[in-house]
Motif scaffolding. Structure first.
Motif, short mmCIF file in Angstrom:
data_model
loop_
_atom_site.label_atom_id
_atom_site.label_comp_id
_atom_site.label_asym_id
_atom_site.label_seq_id
_atom_site.Cartn_x
_atom_site.Cartn_y
_atom_site.Cartn_z
N LEU A 1 0.87 -1.18 0.00
CA LEU A 1 0.00 0.00 0.00
C LEU A 1 0.90 1.22 0.00
N LYS A 2 0.85 2.00 -1.06
CA LYS A 2 1.72 3.17 -1.18
C LYS A 2 1.20 4.32 -0.33
N ASN A 3 2.11 4.92 0.42
CA ASN A 3 1.75 5.99 1.36
C ASN A 3 1.07 7.15 0.65
N ASP A 4 1.59 7.57 -0.49
CA ASP A 4 1.00 8.71 -1.20
C ASP A 4 -0.42 8.41 -1.66
N ASP A 5 -0.67 7.18 -2.11
CA ASP A 5 -2.02 6.79 -2.52
C ASP A 5 -2.99 6.85 -1.34
N LEU A 6 -2.54 6.31 -0.19
CA LEU A 6 -3.40 6.27 0.99
C LEU A 6 -3.70 7.66 1.52
N LEU A 7 -2.65 8.47 1.72
CA LEU A 7 -2.86 9.79 2.31
C LEU A 7 -3.61 10.72 1.37
N SER A 8 -3.41 10.57 0.06
CA SER A 8 -4.18 11.37 -0.90
C SER A 8 -5.66 11.04 -0.81
N PHE A 9 -5.96 9.74 -0.67
CA PHE A 9 -7.36 9.33 -0.54
C PHE A 9 -7.97 9.86 0.75
N ILE A 10 -7.24 9.71 1.87
CA ILE A 10 -7.76 10.17 3.16
C ILE A 10 -7.98 11.68 3.17
N LEU A 11 -7.02 12.43 2.65
CA LEU A 11 -7.18 13.89 2.60
C LEU A 11 -8.34 14.30 1.70
N GLY A 12 -8.52 13.58 0.60
CA GLY A 12 -9.65 13.86 -0.27
C GLY A 12 -10.97 13.69 0.44
N GLU A 13 -11.06 12.64 1.27
CA GLU A 13 -12.28 12.41 2.05
C GLU A 13 -12.45 13.48 3.12
N LEU A 14 -11.38 13.82 3.83
CA LEU A 14 -11.47 14.79 4.92
C LEU A 14 -11.78 16.20 4.43
N ASN A 15 -11.24 16.56 3.28
CA ASN A 15 -11.43 17.92 2.77
C ASN A 15 -12.86 18.19 2.31
N ARG A 16 -13.70 17.17 2.32
CA ARG A 16 -15.12 17.39 2.00
C ARG A 16 -15.86 18.05 3.15
N PHE A 17 -15.23 18.07 4.33
CA PHE A 17 -15.89 18.60 5.53
C PHE A 17 -15.32 19.98 5.88
N ASN A 18 -16.21 20.94 6.07
CA ASN A 18 -15.80 22.29 6.42
C ASN A 18 -15.21 22.38 7.83
N ASN A 19 -15.56 21.43 8.69
CA ASN A 19 -15.06 21.45 10.06
C ASN A 19 -13.78 20.62 10.24
N PHE A 20 -13.12 20.30 9.13
CA PHE A 20 -11.78 19.71 9.17
C PHE A 20 -10.78 20.69 8.60
N SER A 21 -9.62 20.79 9.25
CA SER A 21 -8.55 21.63 8.70
C SER A 21 -7.21 21.02 9.05
N ILE A 22 -6.23 21.26 8.19
CA ILE A 22 -4.86 20.83 8.47
C ILE A 22 -3.96 22.05 8.32
N ILE A 23 -3.15 22.30 9.33
CA ILE A 23 -2.27 23.47 9.35
C ILE A 23 -0.83 22.99 9.22
N TYR A 24 -0.17 23.39 8.15
CA TYR A 24 1.20 22.97 7.89
C TYR A 24 2.20 23.94 8.52
N ASP A 25 3.45 23.49 8.60
CA ASP A 25 4.54 24.30 9.15
C ASP A 25 4.23 24.80 10.56
N ARG A 26 3.60 23.95 11.35
CA ARG A 26 3.24 24.32 12.71
C ARG A 26 3.68 23.19 13.65
N GLU A 27 4.69 23.46 14.45
CA GLU A 27 5.19 22.47 15.40
C GLU A 27 4.67 22.81 16.79
#
Length: 357
Positions: free
Chosen positions: A97-123
């Motif tokens: 199972l390729k990581n890029d395939d899996l995470l692209s699918f998961i992000l595609g599903e999550l981005n359908r929801f307005n109450n989901f967000s991912i913030i990059y460059d934040r430690e």
């Protein structure tokens, strides 16, 4: 531990780390309900990592991401310089199972929801303090009992590949690399992923491992083209008491992986589904779950560390004694049946000696 009435009033969930465990937790939460506001904090500018997940699946058993499987095999191979064993299973398959395939699918599903967000460059630092946080940060290597360090090349050759996975090929122990072996995935007729893997508690650099990888590749193939290079370091057991968690630990921080082998996908996937169900039902989550599987794996790892130089022969003999289906079941999930099969294959003397030490 947190409790239902307070949690259900808050409705805000924050996840530190946009890796496998963090995104799977978010994915399964939204599979259950969209009543929570979920934010993922990722310290890097991207979550896509060029690597693979490989694990065993029981045939004809439902799997959440079955359509994303890119390759499967029914046979796997073990060898030392003087011996070899081939397993062929009629119940399990080893899958890619390729990581890029899996995470692209998961992000595609999550981005359908307005109450989901991912913030990059934040430690998020250890002094972060908020309501309901799930911590999937990497565990510092000085907390690991052992490291699985690898360098892998995806190559194109002019030779036809075998139809099985070399799971632990050419197992050896040497002072420079400690316990090491080759891991080979045939991707199609003339391309493969060839990885040199080292189990060690020393500070080895990737250059030394890569140098040995090139030597072994050239001994097997007179010519090849490198398509992709992968470097990695996987934890094999860690000291729980040394970890400074922020909120509820998940993934590797919570012991959701096989410490004796480094295999993590199925354990993380299973536990993130359980955690998401508990969140949506308002049930409490224990911060430091103790699982039978962790206890067994930790003892196996302890035995390995004390007898590392003997383990090429130990593992080849164990692979000969245990049935392929029982081996795949044990590597997937420890239960009483798979444990009994593994115990029968173990060399009793060194395992009892480590148990008593």
């Amino acid at each position: 531990m947190f409790f239902s009435n307070l949690f259900m009033e808050n409705k805000n969930i924050e996840i530190i780390g946009g890796g496998l465990s963090g995104l799977l937790l978010a994915y399964y939460i939204f599979k259950n309900t969209n009543k929570f506001n979920v934010t993922v904090y990722e310290k890097n500018s991207s979550i896509h990592k060029n690597k693979n997940f490989c694990f065993w699946l029981e045939k004809n058993k439902k799997f959440e991401f079955s359509e994303l499987i890119s390759k499967n095999w029914n046979s796997w191979y073990f060898s030392t310089p003087n011996d070899f064993v081939v397993h062929k299973s009629n119940l399990f398959e080893y899958v890619l199972l390729k990581n890029d395939d899996l995470l692209s699918f998961i992000l595609g599903e999550l981005n359908r929801f307005n109450n989901f967000s991912i913030i990059y460059d934040r430690e998020i630092k250890s002094d972060y303090n908020t309501g309901y946080v799930f911590d999937s940060r990497n565990v510092d290597r000085n907390n690991w009992k052992l490291s699985q360090i690898f360098v892998g090349y995806e190559i194109q050759t002019e030779y036809e590949n075998e139809d099985y996975v070399t799971l632990m090929g050419n197992m050896q122990y040497c002072p420079e690399l400690k316990f090491n072996f080759n891991y080979i995935l045939p991707l199609d007729n003339q391309s493969l992923f060839f990885e040199k893997t080292v189990f060690t508690n020393d500070d080895l650099n990737y250059e030394l491992i890569e140098e040995q990888l090139k030597i072994e590749l050239l001994s097997k193939y007179s010519s090849f083209d490198i398509k992709k290079i992968e470097y990695g370091c996987i934890p094999m057991g860690y000291y729980n008491e040394k970890l400074n968690n922020i909120g509820i630990p998940i993934g590797v921080r919570a012991g959701h992986y096989r410490s004796s082998s480094g295999y993590s996908f199925q354990t993380i996937n299973k536990n993130m589904k359980i955690y998401a169900n508990k969140i949506c039902l308002g049930k409490s989550i224990n911060k430091k779950p103790i699982h039978f599987q962790n206890i067994i794996d930790d003892h196996f790892l302890k035995t390995f560390i004390l007898n590392m130089d003997q383990f090429p022969d130990v593992l080849i003999n164990m692979s000969r004694k245990i049935k392929p289906n029982d081996f795949a079941k044990f590597m997937s999930s420890v239960n009483l049946i798979s444990l009994c099969s593994m115990i029968k294959a173990l060399p009793k003397k060194i395992f009892l000696k480590s148990l008593m030490s």
